[in-house]
Design a protein around this motif. Structure first.
Motif, PDB file in Angstrom:
ATOM      1  N   LEU A   1       0.823  -1.196   0.000  1.00 55.02           N
ATOM      2  CA  LEU A   1       0.000   0.000   0.000  1.00 55.02           C
ATOM      3  C   LEU A   1       0.860   1.250   0.000  1.00 55.02           C
ATOM      4  O   LEU A   1       0.569   2.231  -0.699  1.00 55.02           O
ATOM      5  CB  LEU A   1      -0.930  -0.005   1.210  1.00 55.02           C
TER       6      LEU A   1
ATOM      7  N   ALA B   1       2.007   1.860  -3.401  1.00 54.75           N
ATOM      8  CA  ALA B   1       0.928   2.429  -4.216  1.00 54.75           C
ATOM      9  C   ALA B   1       0.778   3.912  -3.917  1.00 54.75           C
ATOM     10  O   ALA B   1       0.642   4.744  -4.818  1.00 54.75           O
ATOM     11  CB  ALA B   1      -0.377   1.691  -3.935  1.00 54.75           C
ATOM     12  N   GLU B   2       0.831   4.243  -2.611  1.00 58.53           N
ATOM     13  CA  GLU B   2       0.702   5.640  -2.235  1.00 58.53           C
ATOM     14  C   GLU B   2       1.824   6.458  -2.876  1.00 58.53           C
ATOM     15  O   GLU B   2       1.599   7.526  -3.440  1.00 58.53           O
ATOM     16  CB  GLU B   2       0.755   5.755  -0.716  1.00 58.53           C
TER      17      GLU B   2
ATOM     18  N   LEU C   1       1.334   7.078  -6.426  1.00 65.91           N
ATOM     19  CA  LEU C   1       0.343   8.131  -6.636  1.00 65.91           C
ATOM     20  C   LEU C   1       0.976   9.498  -6.471  1.00 65.91           C
ATOM     21  O   LEU C   1       0.790  10.403  -7.293  1.00 65.91           O
ATOM     22  CB  LEU C   1      -0.797   7.944  -5.625  1.00 65.91           C
TER      23      LEU C   1
ATOM     24  N   ARG D   1       3.143  10.326  -9.293  1.00 66.24           N
ATOM     25  CA  ARG D   1       2.345  10.723 -10.452  1.00 66.24           C
ATOM     26  C   ARG D   1       1.882  12.150 -10.297  1.00 66.24           C
ATOM     27  O   ARG D   1       1.983  12.977 -11.195  1.00 66.24           O
ATOM     28  CB  ARG D   1       1.154   9.784 -10.585  1.00 66.24           C
ATOM     29  N   PHE D   2       1.371  12.392  -9.076  1.00 62.95           N
ATOM     30  CA  PHE D   2       0.848  13.728  -8.853  1.00 62.95           C
ATOM     31  C   PHE D   2       1.940  14.770  -8.935  1.00 62.95           C
ATOM     32  O   PHE D   2       1.746  15.851  -9.488  1.00 62.95           O
ATOM     33  CB  PHE D   2       0.136  13.776  -7.504  1.00 62.95           C
TER      34      PHE D   2
ATOM     35  N   LEU E   1       2.493  15.506 -12.436  1.00 63.18           N
ATOM     36  CA  LEU E   1       1.459  16.389 -12.959  1.00 63.18           C
ATOM     37  C   LEU E   1       1.715  17.821 -12.517  1.00 63.18           C
ATOM     38  O   LEU E   1       1.616  18.773 -13.317  1.00 63.18           O
ATOM     39  CB  LEU E   1       0.086  15.940 -12.447  1.00 63.18           C
ATOM     40  N   LYS E   2       2.056  17.930 -11.220  1.00 60.18           N
ATOM     41  CA  LYS E   2       2.322  19.263 -10.690  1.00 60.18           C
ATOM     42  C   LYS E   2       3.427  19.922 -11.482  1.00 60.18           C
ATOM     43  O   LYS E   2       3.323  21.091 -11.880  1.00 60.18           O
ATOM     44  CB  LYS E   2       2.713  19.159  -9.207  1.00 60.18           C
TER      45      LYS E   2
ATOM     46  N   HIS F   1       2.250  21.018 -14.758  1.00 60.56           N
ATOM     47  CA  HIS F   1       1.448  22.208 -14.576  1.00 60.56           C
ATOM     48  C   HIS F   1       2.326  23.414 -14.356  1.00 60.56           C
ATOM     49  O   HIS F   1       2.133  24.480 -14.950  1.00 60.56           O
ATOM     50  CB  HIS F   1       0.502  21.947 -13.404  1.00 60.56           C
TER      51      HIS F   1
ATOM     52  N   LEU G   1      -6.951   5.386  -0.449  1.00 62.71           N
ATOM     53  CA  LEU G   1      -6.017   5.673  -1.529  1.00 62.71           C
ATOM     54  C   LEU G   1      -6.782   6.101  -2.775  1.00 62.71           C
ATOM     55  O   LEU G   1      -6.448   7.095  -3.442  1.00 62.71           O
ATOM     56  CB  LEU G   1      -5.191   4.425  -1.811  1.00 62.71           C
TER      57      LEU G   1
ATOM     58  N   LEU H   1      -6.905  13.970  -6.062  1.00 58.77           N
ATOM     59  CA  LEU H   1      -5.780  14.557  -6.778  1.00 58.77           C
ATOM     60  C   LEU H   1      -6.121  14.753  -8.246  1.00 58.77           C
ATOM     61  O   LEU H   1      -5.804  15.801  -8.853  1.00 58.77           O
ATOM     62  CB  LEU H   1      -4.557  13.654  -6.636  1.00 58.77           C
TER      63      LEU H   1
ATOM     64  N   MET I   1      -6.702  22.442 -12.071  1.00 62.68           N
ATOM     65  CA  MET I   1      -5.548  23.290 -12.392  1.00 62.68           C
ATOM     66  C   MET I   1      -5.378  23.401 -13.897  1.00 62.68           C
ATOM     67  O   MET I   1      -5.147  24.495 -14.455  1.00 62.68           O
ATOM     68  CB  MET I   1      -4.280  22.697 -11.761  1.00 62.68           C
TER      69      MET I   1
ATOM     70  N   LEU J   1      -5.364  26.691 -16.085  1.00 61.17           N
ATOM     71  CA  LEU J   1      -4.303  27.081 -16.990  1.00 61.17           C
ATOM     72  C   LEU J   1      -4.840  27.311 -18.393  1.00 61.17           C
ATOM     73  O   LEU J   1      -4.495  28.299 -19.073  1.00 61.17           O
ATOM     74  CB  LEU J   1      -3.239  25.987 -17.035  1.00 61.17           C
TER      75      LEU J   1
END
Lengths: 410, 427
Positions: A353, A356-357, A360, A363-364, A367-368, A371, B366, B373, B380, B384
């Motif tokens: 777990l 997995a966290e 994530l 991934r985020f 993305l950030k 962005h 999760l 997220l 976002m 943008l």
């Protein structure tokens, strides 16, 4: 305080002394017998043989009573043992007779497992006795003994030899019970055929190492008879519930067109011998042999299986304590092991777990970043725009200035 | 007695009841079974262990010799009173006796020094230890894997000699009997009874019996017999308990007969005369009628008590685990194991459940955060994109403005340029 010094035999050998009068302990056997009679005797007999070979009739004839048994059919799937208990009384002796019958023996097409049910039954009785003997609070002297004391094995009167199933079954039984083979329906065999048959049977038994019950020859009073009888084995018997008038008596007999077979005529068959030997002379020996030999053998094997041995020289209570402690620690260990496996699983799953966290988050984060990049690009673009606007405005202003100047010059 | 007998028979029938009772229609032969038992027992022979306890000088050895009509104790093999040492010991003598074809291995255990010291505290301990040792031996032999004939050396009977004070039991007597009545069959005897007159004897016996009852001491009780006649005879003898006995090693001429007795100036005390003492009663009850019963009670009651005490699983709180006595320890352990396995399975299932639940929870969380997220990322991005669009619009607008101005400027510039050119031409 008196210190203890226990036991010192004054003589190592016991002396034999002469009595100067009648003390009276010669009544000890009588005392013993009286107690046994008061308690009553029990006798358990097993009859093994094919369906229809005459087992129930033989029981009726042997014990001179009608046991009301229903004849069984031939199409039973496997061998089962049926037991019936009867209370008999002759003069002042009470006996609890337990007759066990094998139902369905020899009827199946595949007889390989026929003996299994019998051995299982015998072992169950031994086991029950052993359980009682090992109990902490026990009542062995009141125990209803169901161990089999004798097994009458009924041989079909083919006149040739033993069948394969006979050999297999008797071999399996000879170390568990007193096996007494008998030739059933002996009124179909002539005297000469019988002699040959008996010799052949005994030969086969010896060749196959089958130990049938031998009548004991160590007691002088009965040694002679027993030895003689041992030579007549196996007994050829005829059983009958019907009575026929011979002379002026009613005797048990089977009436044929060509004559009457009298059950109790020693010329006709060995029935009387069988009854004499089993009931009248050696019943007690049968019971004793069952207890002292067959049961002890079973007990020894069972205890060795359970892990007991005599070599440790420890007392029974100590052995029990050790076993108990071991048992408790075994259980505790098992519990620990289970807990451990769970702990490991939990850790694993937690790890999964967490991964997995993390994924994530990665991934985020990606993305950030993306962005952020785009934002920067946008900002750059904006700045450029601002700059161009400024430049343009400057040009405009400059151009305007120039034009006004020009206009002035004119 | 008739009703009592009938009752007993009915009880027995009920015990064996539920089975079919069959009538025999002729001779079978198992009535001969008792004879078979008789023969076998004679062949085996018998054994009996008798313990004699009492202070020295009470006539124990003499009584034993009289009981068995032989010189068990003689000058060669002296009795306990001649062998006293500083400490109480337990000694055994073994003799083989034969009578009418019946062999008896008689073991006599005596206790020289019992009650003879100044301080007799715990003088019974060696005796208790001895008896327990014999039980322990038997238990070990019985529990062996390979057992071939278990020798029975357990003490079957203990003759306790009470001094003929005529008053009552001494504290030592009471202590001894209280400690041993649960371990062995005790038969109390009044020793040297020829010092008591019949009335004194009667009173003495009464006070002894009442003291025994008062201290709840369980002496051996001769059981009733089935046969009516026998029972009557036995009752007369049983009523003489505790037996007041006299023993003698000498045979005396008394009135022409040769009898065992003690010769006094005032007369001869005949040992085997029921009017003089209870020796005959003791002998008959002990040897002729109840010897086997003494052995049976030792085996079925006292030994089983010992065994129970030794093997019963006493838990840490001193109590016995309920239900543990009806099964032998090994079945019990197997059952415990089964119970434990079940318990473990249940525990395992529970832990499994909890585990699954927690995993599901975490997974859900999760997922939620992922969705969250994702949403935020979408937002976002949208933000943008909006900004980008605005910027693009501004760019376009600016381009347009610039174009316009530039084209306007260019015209203006062209005009200026042409004006300039003209000016230049003018000059």
């Amino acid at each position: 305080m008196a210190t203890t010094e226990v036991e010192r035999t004054l003589n190592h050998l016991s002396r034999t002394l002469n009595l100067t009068g009648h003390v009276g302990f010669d009544s000890l056997p009588d005392q013993l017998v009286n107690k046994s009679v008061a308690q009553g005797f029990c006798f358990n007999i097993l009859c093994v043989g094919e369906t229809g070979i005459g087992k129930s009739t033989m029981m009726d004839t042997l014990f001179n009573t009608n046991f009301d048994s229903t004849p069984s059919s031939h199409d039973l799937q496997d061998v089962k043992l049926k037991s019936h208990t009867y209370d008999l009384r002759e003069s002042n002796v009470r006996m609890k007779l337990n007759c066990v019958d094998t139902v369905g023996f020899g009827d199946q097409i595949n007889k390989e497992d026929s003996w299994k049910a019998i051995v299982e039954y015998i072992d169950t009785q031994f086991d029950a006795y052993l359980q009682e003997e090992l109990k902490i609070k026990r009542s062995i002297h009141n125990y209803q003994d169901r161990r089999l004391h004798a097994c009458l094995y009924f041989i079909a009167p083919t006149g040739h030899s033993l069948k394969a199933i006979d050999l297999v079954t008797m071999k399996k039984l000879d170390s568990k019970v007193n096996v007494i083979p008998v030739i059933a329906k002996a009124d179909t065999i002539t005297k000469t055929e019988l002699h040959k048959f008996k010799t052949k049977i005994m030969q086969e038994l010896v060749t196959n190492g089958i130990k049938i019950y031998q009548f004991p020859t160590d007691d002088e009073t009965v040694a002679e008879t027993n030895t003689a009888m041992n030579g007549v084995l196996p007994f050829a018997i005829v059983g009958s519930n019907d009575e026929v008038k011979i002379g002026n008596k009613m005797v048990k007999a089977r009436q044929y067109p060509w004559g009457t077979v009298q059950v109790e005529n020693e010329n006709h068959c060995d029935f009387v011998k069988l009854r004499e030997m089993i009931i009248r002379t050696n019943m007690e020996d049968l019971r004793e042999t069952t207890h002292k030999r067959h049961y002890e053998l079973y007990r020894r094997h069972k205890l060795e299986e359970m892990g007991f041995s005599d070599s440790d020289a420890k007392s029974l209570s100590e052995t029990y304590e050790i076993k108990r402690q071991q048992h408790v620690s075994d259980l505790q260990k098992k519990e620990e092991e289970m807990r451990q496996t769970f702990v490991i699983r939990v850790k694993e799953k937690e790890g999964e777990l967490k991964d997995a966290e993390k994924d994530l988050h990665v991934r985020f984060d990606g993305l950030k970043k993306q962005h952020a990049d785009e934002k920067r690009k946008l900002e750059d673009s904006k700045k450029r725009l601002e700059e161009e606007i400024n430049a343009f405005n400057q040009r405009k202003v400059a151009a305007q200035q120039a034009s006004t100047l020009g206009k002035k010059k004119k | 007695m008739d009703n009592c007998e009938k009752e007993k028979r009915d009880e027995r029938e009920k015990k064996h009841g539920g089975d079919t009772h069959k009538e025999l229609e002729g001779y079978v032969g198992f009535a001969n079974l008792p004879n078979q038992v008789y023969r076998k027992s004679v062949k085996r022979g018998f054994e009996f262990t008798l313990m004699v306890v009492g202070e020295s000088g009470l006539g124990k050895s003499t009584l034993i010799n009289s009981l068995f009509l032989t010189d068990l104790y003689s000058s060669e093999f002296p009795g306990p009173s001649h062998r006293i040492k500083k400490t109480v010991k337990v000694d055994t003598t073994q003799v083989m006796l034969k009578e009418n074809g019946v062999q008896l291995k008689l073991t006599t255990t005596d206790t020289p020094g019992f009650g003879d010291a100044v301080d007799n505290s715990n003088c019974w301990q060696p005796i208790i230890d001895y008896i327990d040792n014999k039980y322990e031996d038997y238990l070990t032999a019985e529990s062996r894997v390979n057992r071939t004939g278990i020798p029975d050396n357990r003490v079957h009977c203990c003759l306790y000699f009470i001094a003929p004070t005529g008053h009552g039991l001494k504290p030592l007597d009471v202590e001894f009997m209280k400690r041993l009545h649960d371990k062995v069959n005790i038969i109390p005897l009044i020793a040297k009874a020829d010092t008591l007159t019949p009335e004194e004897c009667r009173d003495f016996k009464k006070s002894i019996l009442s003291e025994i009852a008062e201290h709840k001491i369980k002496i051996y009780e001769f059981p009733y017999c089935e046969d009516e006649e026998e029972s009557k005879i036995q009752k007369k003898l049983r009523d003489r308990v505790p037996f007041a006995v006299v023993g003698s090693n000498r045979v005396i001429d008394s009135g022409g007969k040769k009898v065992r007795g003690r010769m006094y100036p005032w007369g001869v005390v005949e040992v085997e005369n029921l009017e003089h003492n209870d020796f005959i009663a003791l002998r008959n009850m002990l040897i002729r009628t109840h010897m086997q019963d003494l052995k049976d009670v030792t085996n079925n009651v006292h030994y089983e008590n010992y065994r129970y005490g030794k093997l019963a699983p006493v838990q840490s709180d001193g109590k016995i685990k309920p239900g543990s006595l009806t099964k032998d320890p090994l079945t019990q352990m197997a059952e415990e194991k089964r119970d434990h396995d079940l318990k473990m399975k249940k525990m395992e299932a529970e832990m499994e459940q909890v585990f699954e639940m927690k995993v599901k929870e975490k997974k859900n969380k999760l997922k939620e955060s992922e969705v969250d997220l994702q949403k935020r990322a979408e937002q976002m991005k949208k933000g943008l994109e909006q900004q980008q669009k605005e910027l693009d619009d501004r760019w376009r607008q600016f381009e347009k403005e610039k174009q316009e101005w530039e084209s306007a400027n260019d015209r203006h510039k062209d005009i200026l340029d042409s004006a300039k050119k003209e000016k230049k031409r003018l000059f």
